[in-house]
Design an enzyme around this catalytic site. Structure first.
Site, mmCIF file in Angstrom:
data_model
loop_
_atom_site.group_PDB
_atom_site.id
_atom_site.type_symbol
_atom_site.label_atom_id
_atom_site.label_comp_id
_atom_site.label_asym_id
_atom_site.label_seq_id
_atom_site.Cartn_x
_atom_site.Cartn_y
_atom_site.Cartn_z
ATOM 1 N N ASN A 17 0.838 -1.212 0.000
ATOM 2 C CA ASN A 17 0.000 0.000 0.000
ATOM 3 C C ASN A 17 0.865 1.253 0.000
ATOM 4 O O ASN A 17 0.533 2.236 -0.667
ATOM 5 C CB ASN A 17 -0.951 -0.007 1.199
ATOM 6 C CG ASN A 17 -2.199 -0.819 0.916
ATOM 7 O OD1 ASN A 17 -3.048 -0.417 0.138
ATOM 8 N ND2 ASN A 17 -2.289 -1.998 1.542
ATOM 9 N N ARG A 68 5.231 2.468 25.152
ATOM 10 C CA ARG A 68 4.593 3.012 23.942
ATOM 11 C C ARG A 68 4.848 4.517 23.825
ATOM 12 O O ARG A 68 5.088 5.041 22.750
ATOM 13 C CB ARG A 68 3.070 2.805 24.010
ATOM 14 C CG ARG A 68 2.634 1.508 23.424
ATOM 15 C CD ARG A 68 1.125 1.319 23.502
ATOM 16 N NE ARG A 68 0.881 -0.106 23.456
ATOM 17 C CZ ARG A 68 0.857 -0.834 22.343
ATOM 18 N NH1 ARG A 68 0.983 -0.258 21.175
ATOM 19 N NH2 ARG A 68 0.669 -2.139 22.375
ATOM 20 N N ARG A 94 1.097 -1.439 15.012
ATOM 21 C CA ARG A 94 1.183 -1.016 16.418
ATOM 22 C C ARG A 94 -0.043 -0.177 16.740
ATOM 23 O O ARG A 94 -0.418 0.698 15.957
ATOM 24 C CB ARG A 94 2.388 -0.092 16.657
ATOM 25 C CG ARG A 94 3.735 -0.686 16.450
ATOM 26 C CD ARG A 94 4.127 -1.710 17.449
ATOM 27 N NE ARG A 94 4.284 -1.228 18.817
ATOM 28 C CZ ARG A 94 4.339 -2.047 19.872
ATOM 29 N NH1 ARG A 94 4.216 -3.338 19.721
ATOM 30 N NH2 ARG A 94 4.516 -1.559 21.084
ATOM 31 N N ASN A 110 -5.858 5.356 7.939
ATOM 32 C CA ASN A 110 -5.453 3.942 7.935
ATOM 33 C C ASN A 110 -6.257 3.212 6.880
ATOM 34 O O ASN A 110 -7.342 3.663 6.509
ATOM 35 C CB ASN A 110 -5.746 3.332 9.314
ATOM 36 C CG ASN A 110 -5.363 1.865 9.401
ATOM 37 O OD1 ASN A 110 -4.286 1.462 8.936
ATOM 38 N ND2 ASN A 110 -6.226 1.047 9.970
ATOM 39 N N HIS A 112 -7.884 -0.630 6.131
ATOM 40 C CA HIS A 112 -8.187 -1.919 6.755
ATOM 41 C C HIS A 112 -8.842 -2.816 5.713
ATOM 42 O O HIS A 112 -9.724 -2.362 4.979
ATOM 43 C CB HIS A 112 -9.120 -1.710 7.963
ATOM 44 C CG HIS A 112 -9.446 -2.985 8.658
ATOM 45 N ND1 HIS A 112 -8.528 -3.649 9.450
ATOM 46 C CD2 HIS A 112 -10.555 -3.758 8.649
ATOM 47 C CE1 HIS A 112 -9.074 -4.763 9.904
ATOM 48 N NE2 HIS A 112 -10.309 -4.846 9.432
ATOM 49 N N ASP A 148 -9.126 -0.081 14.410
ATOM 50 C CA ASP A 148 -9.951 -0.163 13.187
ATOM 51 C C ASP A 148 -11.281 0.568 13.344
ATOM 52 O O ASP A 148 -12.323 0.115 12.861
ATOM 53 C CB ASP A 148 -10.175 -1.635 12.775
ATOM 54 C CG ASP A 148 -8.863 -2.341 12.516
ATOM 55 O OD1 ASP A 148 -7.918 -1.688 12.041
ATOM 56 O OD2 ASP A 148 -8.772 -3.541 12.805
ATOM 57 N N ALA A 176 -7.917 -3.865 -4.779
ATOM 58 C CA ALA A 176 -8.818 -2.723 -4.547
ATOM 59 C C ALA A 176 -8.180 -1.717 -3.583
ATOM 60 O O ALA A 176 -8.312 -0.499 -3.753
ATOM 61 C CB ALA A 176 -10.154 -3.215 -4.010
ATOM 62 N N GLU A 177 -7.460 -2.224 -2.575
ATOM 63 C CA GLU A 177 -6.772 -1.320 -1.630
ATOM 64 C C GLU A 177 -5.830 -0.380 -2.369
ATOM 65 O O GLU A 177 -5.750 0.811 -2.078
ATOM 66 C CB GLU A 177 -5.955 -2.130 -0.606
ATOM 67 C CG GLU A 177 -6.792 -2.952 0.349
ATOM 68 C CD GLU A 177 -5.938 -3.667 1.400
ATOM 69 O OE1 GLU A 177 -5.024 -3.041 1.955
ATOM 70 O OE2 GLU A 177 -6.196 -4.859 1.669
HETATM 71 C C1 GRF Z 1 -3.167 -4.545 4.025
HETATM 72 O O1 GRF Z 1 -4.090 -5.559 3.744
HETATM 73 C C2 GRF Z 1 -3.802 -3.454 4.839
HETATM 74 O O2 GRF Z 1 -5.152 -3.267 4.567
HETATM 75 C C3 GRF Z 1 -3.636 -3.952 6.251
HETATM 76 O O3 GRF Z 1 -2.398 -4.604 6.273
HETATM 77 C C4 GRF Z 1 -2.069 -5.042 4.954
HETATM 78 C C5 GRF Z 1 -0.747 -4.412 4.634
HETATM 79 O O4 GRF Z 1 -0.241 -4.823 3.399
HETATM 80 N N1 GRF Z 1 -3.771 -2.872 7.196
HETATM 81 P P1 GRF Z 1 0.947 -4.034 2.738
HETATM 82 O O5 GRF Z 1 2.077 -4.002 3.754
HETATM 83 O O6 GRF Z 1 0.449 -2.668 2.415
HETATM 84 O O7 GRF Z 1 1.326 -4.816 1.520
#
Ligand code: GRF
Length: 217
Positions: A17, A68, A94, A110, A112, A148, A176-177
């Protein structure tokens, strides 16, 4: 002077991503500029890719900090050093403290891999298959203290096929992401959204009703 929003991407792993955001941000008219890629895991494969691209990277290994708060203080120092205005979490594993989340309220997003609020947490694709859902997808949202959780900015849907395994479904959702995250960051960075009462409104929504991406991209 550039008016692009100075953006940090935080990763813990593969970084696909992150890659899609970095590639989108190369467009001259993209409203965000990736000024820092930081990982809390030294061995994250994504960091190597970012270095090869010549991006500024930082490794802030959470295991080296007693709490943290101490980890986040170091992260905040790196963010300040690069004048970061927006944070995009991309597979960052984290949980942030409520104080850090509050400091970055509506400036930290973020992605998800489920259609929130369904299937928060881990093993999303396995759980979606167990539940027998026929549509799966992913969500870009502002970060809040709960995992989330937070106002939804954009979602993309994909079909679940009878032959799917968690891996085949994950691959379809991931594709799709890679489309929805750059589009959502573009909206946030360009100020194309309004956030109130825990809800995001897209100011210039195309009104398209037959897209599996909302807002349509
Ligand atoms: C993705 O599926 C994202 O939605 C989730 O963790 C995964 C990370 O994948 N939060 P990448 O490291 O971006 O390939």
């Amino acid at each position: 002077m550039s008016t692009k929003k100075r953006t940090a991407i935080l990763i813990s792993g593969r970084g696909s991503n992150m890659q899609s955001l970095v590639e989108a941000a190369r467009a001259a008219d993209y409203p965000a500029e990736i000024v820092l890629v930081a990982s809390n895991r030294p061995e994250a494969p994504g960091i190597g890719w970012a270095e090869k691209q010549g991006l500024v990277t930082a490794i802030i290994d959470h295991k080296q900090y007693p709490s943290r708060e101490a980890f986040e203080a170091q992260l905040q120092t790196a963010l300040d050093a690069h004048g970061v205005e927006l944070i995009a979490l991309a597979g960052f594993m984290r949980l942030m403290t409520p104080a850090f989340v509050e400091r970055w309220r509506d400036r930290m997003v973020n992605i998800h891999p489920s259609l929130l609020p369904s299937f928060k947490g881990l093993r999303t694709h396995e759980r979606a298959l167990e539940a027998g859902v026929k549509i799966a997808g992913c969500t870009v949202h502002f970060v809040r203290a709960e995992m989330d959780d937070g106002p939804i900015i954009a979602q993309a849907a994909v079909p679940v096929l009878p032959s799917d395994s968690p891996d085949t479904l994950a691959a379809r959702v991931l594709a799709a992401e890679h489309r929805v995250y750059p589009a959502a960051l573009r909206l946030v960075a360009a100020g194309g959204i309004r956030s109130a009462d825990q809800k995001v409104t897209i100011i210039q929504h195309s009104g398209e009703t037959d897209s599996l991406f909302s807002p349509a991209i």
